[in-house]
Scaffold this active site. Structure first.
Site, mmCIF file in Angstrom:
data_model
loop_
_atom_site.group_PDB
_atom_site.id
_atom_site.type_symbol
_atom_site.label_atom_id
_atom_site.label_comp_id
_atom_site.label_asym_id
_atom_site.label_seq_id
_atom_site.Cartn_x
_atom_site.Cartn_y
_atom_site.Cartn_z
ATOM 1 N N CYS A 69 0.807 -1.223 0.000
ATOM 2 C CA CYS A 69 0.000 0.000 0.000
ATOM 3 C C CYS A 69 0.836 1.268 0.000
ATOM 4 O O CYS A 69 0.538 2.221 -0.728
ATOM 5 C CB CYS A 69 -0.950 0.009 1.197
ATOM 6 S SG CYS A 69 -0.117 0.059 2.811
ATOM 7 N N HIS A 109 -1.499 1.083 7.117
ATOM 8 C CA HIS A 109 -2.089 1.245 5.792
ATOM 9 C C HIS A 109 -1.948 2.695 5.370
ATOM 10 O O HIS A 109 -2.254 3.613 6.130
ATOM 11 C CB HIS A 109 -3.564 0.852 5.765
ATOM 12 C CG HIS A 109 -4.139 0.907 4.377
ATOM 13 N ND1 HIS A 109 -3.764 0.041 3.390
ATOM 14 C CD2 HIS A 109 -5.032 1.767 3.811
ATOM 15 C CE1 HIS A 109 -4.410 0.334 2.265
ATOM 16 N NE2 HIS A 109 -5.182 1.389 2.496
ATOM 17 N N ASP A 124 -7.751 4.881 -3.360
ATOM 18 C CA ASP A 124 -6.871 3.825 -2.855
ATOM 19 C C ASP A 124 -6.618 2.781 -3.937
ATOM 20 O O ASP A 124 -7.550 2.191 -4.478
ATOM 21 C CB ASP A 124 -7.519 3.156 -1.631
ATOM 22 C CG ASP A 124 -6.536 2.302 -0.835
ATOM 23 O OD1 ASP A 124 -5.515 1.873 -1.398
ATOM 24 O OD2 ASP A 124 -6.808 2.071 0.356
#
Length: 261
Positions: A69, A109, A124
């Site tokens: 991520c 994250h 995202d």
């Protein structure tokens, strides 16, 4: 136009002279999700490098790799900024459904918050196969994309002030929590994400430092490769193949374009 902008466009198949508008972001997110694998091979092989713009360009745009991520959303963040968007990086904590609680390793994250016409959206591309393929407004409205439904709920927790909820196509019948994130904990400095990389690489409860994982979306589902299995979701139908290390390398190259496994 910068090397990052040109190389990013080339990798996801966007013409170099095309103006990237807010309305085009869904196309960008779809192309990015189907091009960049979500993968942890540098963590597993202990070949991580510090999170910098230059290192991200080399890893993901020159060497054609994927990432986790903090890498995937960082490279997208730079692309958005270079195309005139008002964006920042935010931290969050993923919900562990097996343990029915947020992950104990904390805010590992990284996601993106984008402001457009005085409205804030979550963007995202670094949440595995669970990524929303459209910007999700923080106002709570439901966004429907090819892989499911997404919405954001205002909820003060120990991990942030908002929660991303999702209902994945062919998988979920009810809404479930994806992660909590904090709009008060944002940064434009990707070097601050090195702490996330360190935790992911070293923490004993990290889900990404035990076994190799590569996954990405397809136009009909998703693909997931580990060192022991290859799983394909196609229109809600699941097939799973048990594999060995030789087959792992073959599949990593064939389906994810990763030839240095």
């Amino acid at each position: 136009m910068s090397d990052l902008n040109l190389l990013f466009r080339k990798r996801i198949g966007i013409p170099e002279n095309e103006k990237i508008t807010f309305d085009l972001l869904s196309n960008i997110l779809v192309n990015t999700a189907m091009t960049f694998p979500f993968e942890n091979l540098c963590i597993i092989s202990n070949k991580t490098r510090s999170i910098t713009k230059e290192n991200l360009v080399t890893k993901m745009l020159v060497n054609q790799e994927g990432g986790l991520c903090y890498e995937l959303n960082s490279i997208l963040y730079f692309f958005l900024i270079e195309n005139g968007f008002n964006a920042t990086l935010a931290s969050g904590v993923v919900y562990d459904h097996a343990k029915k609680g947020y992950q104990a390793i904390g805010r590992t994250h990284a996601t993106i918050l984008l402001t457009h016409e005085e409205q804030i959206y979550l963007v995202d591309t670094g949440f595995g196969a669970n990524i929303p393929l459209k910007p999700v407004p923080l106002t709570g409205g439901t966004v429907i994309s090819t892989n499911g439904e997404y919405r954001i709920k205002k909820e003060d927790t120990s991990f942030g002030d908002y929660v991303l909820e999702m209902k994945l196509k062919h998988k979920d019948t009810d809404w479930k929590v994806g992660y909590a994130f904090d709009t008060k904990d944002t940064t434009s400095d990707v070097s601050k994400l090195n702490n996330i990389q360190t935790i992911i690489a070293e923490h004993e409860e990290s889900p990404f430092n035990k076994n190799p994982l590569i996954t990405r979306l397809t136009d009909r589902g998703n693909l997931t490769l580990t060192n022991s299995s290859f799983t394909k979701w196609v229109d809600g139908i699941v097939t799973k193949e048990e594999i060995d290390n030789v087959r792992f390398k073959e599949l990593a190259s064939q389906y994810f374009g990763m030839d240095n496994t």
